[in-house]
Design an enzyme around this catalytic site. Structure first.
Site, PDB file in Angstrom:
ATOM      1  N   GLY A 108       0.775  -1.236   0.000  1.00 43.86           N
ATOM      2  CA  GLY A 108       0.000   0.000   0.000  1.00 43.86           C
ATOM      3  C   GLY A 108       0.806   1.286   0.000  1.00 43.86           C
ATOM      4  O   GLY A 108       0.328   2.320   0.473  1.00 43.86           O
ATOM      5  N   SER A 109       2.004   1.262  -0.604  1.00 42.22           N
ATOM      6  CA  SER A 109       2.800   2.498  -0.554  1.00 42.22           C
ATOM      7  C   SER A 109       2.156   3.607  -1.395  1.00 42.22           C
ATOM      8  O   SER A 109       2.239   4.790  -1.025  1.00 42.22           O
ATOM      9  CB  SER A 109       4.240   2.241  -0.990  1.00 42.22           C
ATOM     10  N   ASN A 110       1.520   3.269  -2.504  1.00 42.82           N
ATOM     11  CA  ASN A 110       0.813   4.307  -3.272  1.00 42.82           C
ATOM     12  C   ASN A 110      -0.384   4.839  -2.492  1.00 42.82           C
ATOM     13  O   ASN A 110      -0.675   6.044  -2.525  1.00 42.82           O
ATOM     14  CB  ASN A 110       0.373   3.759  -4.631  1.00 42.82           C
ATOM     15  N   ASN A 116      -6.469   4.040 -11.970  1.00 41.81           N
ATOM     16  CA  ASN A 116      -5.464   3.050 -11.568  1.00 41.81           C
ATOM     17  C   ASN A 116      -4.080   3.609 -11.857  1.00 41.81           C
ATOM     18  O   ASN A 116      -3.910   4.424 -12.770  1.00 41.81           O
ATOM     19  CB  ASN A 116      -5.670   1.752 -12.370  1.00 41.81           C
ATOM     20  N   ALA A 119       8.596   7.554  -8.478  1.00 44.02           N
ATOM     21  CA  ALA A 119       7.849   8.393  -9.426  1.00 44.02           C
ATOM     22  C   ALA A 119       6.337   8.188  -9.273  1.00 44.02           C
ATOM     23  O   ALA A 119       5.548   9.140  -9.399  1.00 44.02           O
ATOM     24  CB  ALA A 119       8.288   8.082 -10.857  1.00 44.02           C
ATOM     25  N   GLU A 120       5.927   6.955  -8.984  1.00 48.51           N
ATOM     26  CA  GLU A 120       4.499   6.677  -8.773  1.00 48.51           C
ATOM     27  C   GLU A 120       3.950   7.523  -7.630  1.00 48.51           C
ATOM     28  O   GLU A 120       2.851   8.084  -7.711  1.00 48.51           O
ATOM     29  CB  GLU A 120       4.284   5.191  -8.459  1.00 48.51           C
ATOM     30  N   ASP A 177      -5.765  -2.351 -18.217  1.00 47.08           N
ATOM     31  CA  ASP A 177      -4.807  -1.235 -18.358  1.00 47.08           C
ATOM     32  C   ASP A 177      -5.055  -0.454 -19.650  1.00 47.08           C
ATOM     33  O   ASP A 177      -4.114   0.083 -20.254  1.00 47.08           O
ATOM     34  CB  ASP A 177      -3.360  -1.767 -18.331  1.00 47.08           C
ATOM     35  N   MET A 209      -4.656  -5.988  -7.001  1.00 52.11           N
ATOM     36  CA  MET A 209      -4.185  -7.002  -7.944  1.00 52.11           C
ATOM     37  C   MET A 209      -5.300  -7.877  -8.519  1.00 52.11           C
ATOM     38  O   MET A 209      -5.025  -8.879  -9.177  1.00 52.11           O
ATOM     39  CB  MET A 209      -3.135  -7.891  -7.270  1.00 52.11           C
ATOM     40  N   ARG A 210      -6.538  -7.500  -8.286  1.00 46.74           N
ATOM     41  CA  ARG A 210      -7.648  -8.322  -8.757  1.00 46.74           C
ATOM     42  C   ARG A 210      -8.355  -7.602  -9.910  1.00 46.74           C
ATOM     43  O   ARG A 210      -8.494  -6.375  -9.874  1.00 46.74           O
ATOM     44  CB  ARG A 210      -8.609  -8.508  -7.584  1.00 46.74           C
ATOM     45  N   LEU A 234     -11.436  -6.278 -11.723  1.00 49.02           N
ATOM     46  CA  LEU A 234     -12.835  -5.979 -11.425  1.00 49.02           C
ATOM     47  C   LEU A 234     -13.697  -6.482 -12.578  1.00 49.02           C
ATOM     48  O   LEU A 234     -13.296  -6.427 -13.737  1.00 49.02           O
ATOM     49  CB  LEU A 234     -13.009  -4.468 -11.250  1.00 49.02           C
ATOM     50  N   SER A 241       2.052   5.200 -15.251  1.00 53.91           N
ATOM     51  CA  SER A 241       0.913   5.884 -15.861  1.00 53.91           C
ATOM     52  C   SER A 241      -0.290   5.797 -14.930  1.00 53.91           C
ATOM     53  O   SER A 241      -0.514   4.764 -14.295  1.00 53.91           O
ATOM     54  CB  SER A 241       0.514   5.210 -17.184  1.00 53.91           C
ATOM     55  N   HIS A 246      -0.351   2.264 -13.057  1.00 55.24           N
ATOM     56  CA  HIS A 246       0.258   1.098 -13.688  1.00 55.24           C
ATOM     57  C   HIS A 246       1.739   1.394 -13.898  1.00 55.24           C
ATOM     58  O   HIS A 246       2.094   2.467 -14.397  1.00 55.24           O
ATOM     59  CB  HIS A 246      -0.421   0.812 -15.029  1.00 55.24           C
TER      60      HIS A 246
HETATM   61  C1  GRF Z   1       2.871  -0.468  -7.816  1.00 59.47           C
HETATM   62  O1  GRF Z   1       4.057  -0.569  -8.548  1.00 59.47           O
HETATM   63  C2  GRF Z   1       1.711  -0.256  -8.743  1.00 59.47           C
HETATM   64  O2  GRF Z   1       2.009   0.498  -9.856  1.00 59.47           O
HETATM   65  C3  GRF Z   1       1.404  -1.665  -9.159  1.00 59.47           C
HETATM   66  O3  GRF Z   1       1.608  -2.455  -8.011  1.00 59.47           O
HETATM   67  C4  GRF Z   1       2.518  -1.793  -7.144  1.00 59.47           C
HETATM   68  C5  GRF Z   1       1.836  -1.606  -5.840  1.00 59.47           C
HETATM   69  O4  GRF Z   1       2.674  -1.123  -4.828  1.00 59.47           O
HETATM   70  N1  GRF Z   1       0.073  -1.747  -9.728  1.00 59.47           N
HETATM   71  P1  GRF Z   1       2.047  -0.515  -3.508  1.00 59.47           P
HETATM   72  O5  GRF Z   1       1.134  -1.573  -2.900  1.00 59.47           O
HETATM   73  O6  GRF Z   1       1.321   0.729  -3.834  1.00 59.47           O
HETATM   74  O7  GRF Z   1       3.223  -0.276  -2.610  1.00 59.47           O
END
Ligand code: GRF
Length: 186
Positions: A15-17, A105, A171-172, A143, A88-89, A91, A134, A107
């Site tokens: 869950g870092s994003n 999302n 970068a995300e 995607d 990761m699922r 929908l 992206s 990606h």
């Molecule tokens: C990220 O690289 C995201 O782009 C991809 O899965 C990873 C998830 O990382 N879809 P986190 O759980 O947000 O740390």
């Protein structure tokens, strides 16, 4: 000043994003963090922050019942926009149709290149000089929806997939909060 737009974040893992989206939430309000993996590290983090959480595995109950429960939790929280963050699922088409144009999302590739999994290894194997990430609108095509924003990251000599993934992840964390803020204010 109108109310901030209510955003739910869907995760499956660390869950870092999601954390970056929570930390940078100014233009939107995070009203729910939901996970298909009850033991996901991100759920505990969100709970500790006092955020509302919903954690349910489809295992045992099936996809239809799982998505119905998820949909109910999203609506109970007053969700306007859903941000997938390492969710990761896939929908279902039905779910995507119910939330049409309101799911985004992140990606880890420069879409439309490298949809699906193993994006970093594929970019390195192709000899690309640049990788990246992206943010896009979610449609029934994996995607495949409109790209809202991208960030480029160099691929350096000697990079393996993990080293590149770590660089792209930084970068995300900058891209996603910025693009989500633009998306909710569009
Ligand atoms: C990220 O690289 C995201 O782009 C991809 O899965 C990873 C998830 O990382 N879809 P986190 O759980 O947000 O740390």
């Amino acid at each position: 000043m109108p109310d901030k737009q209510r955003v739910a974040i869907l995760i499956s893992g660390r869950g870092s994003n999601m954390m970056a989206l929570v930390e940078m939430a100014e233009a939107y309000e995070v009203v729910l963090v939901a996970s298909d993996k009850p033991d996901a590290a991100g759920v505990a983090w969100a709970e500790a922050r006092g955020l509302r959480t919903f954690a349910l595995s489809p295992r045992g109950i099936g996809k239809v019942a799982y998505e119905a429960a998820l949909d109910a939790a999203l609506r109970a929280a007053g969700t306007k926009t859903i941000a997938l963050a390492g969710y990761m699922r896939l929908l279902s088409d039905d779910f995507v149709a119910k939330w049409r144009g309101r799911i985004v999302n992140i990606h880890p590739s420069l879409l439309p290149k490298y949809k699906g999994l193993d994006t970093h290894a594929r970019a390195i194997a192709a000899g690309d000089a640049v990788a990246g990430c992206s943010v896009h609108v979610v449609t029934e095509e994996l995607d495949g929806g409109t790209v809202l924003g991208r960030a480029e990251v160099p691929i350096l000599p000697g990079d393996d997939a993990d080293a590149l993934a770590a660089r792209v992840l930084i970068a995300e964390h900058a891209l996603y909060p910025r693009i989500l803020a633009e998306f909710v204010q569009r």
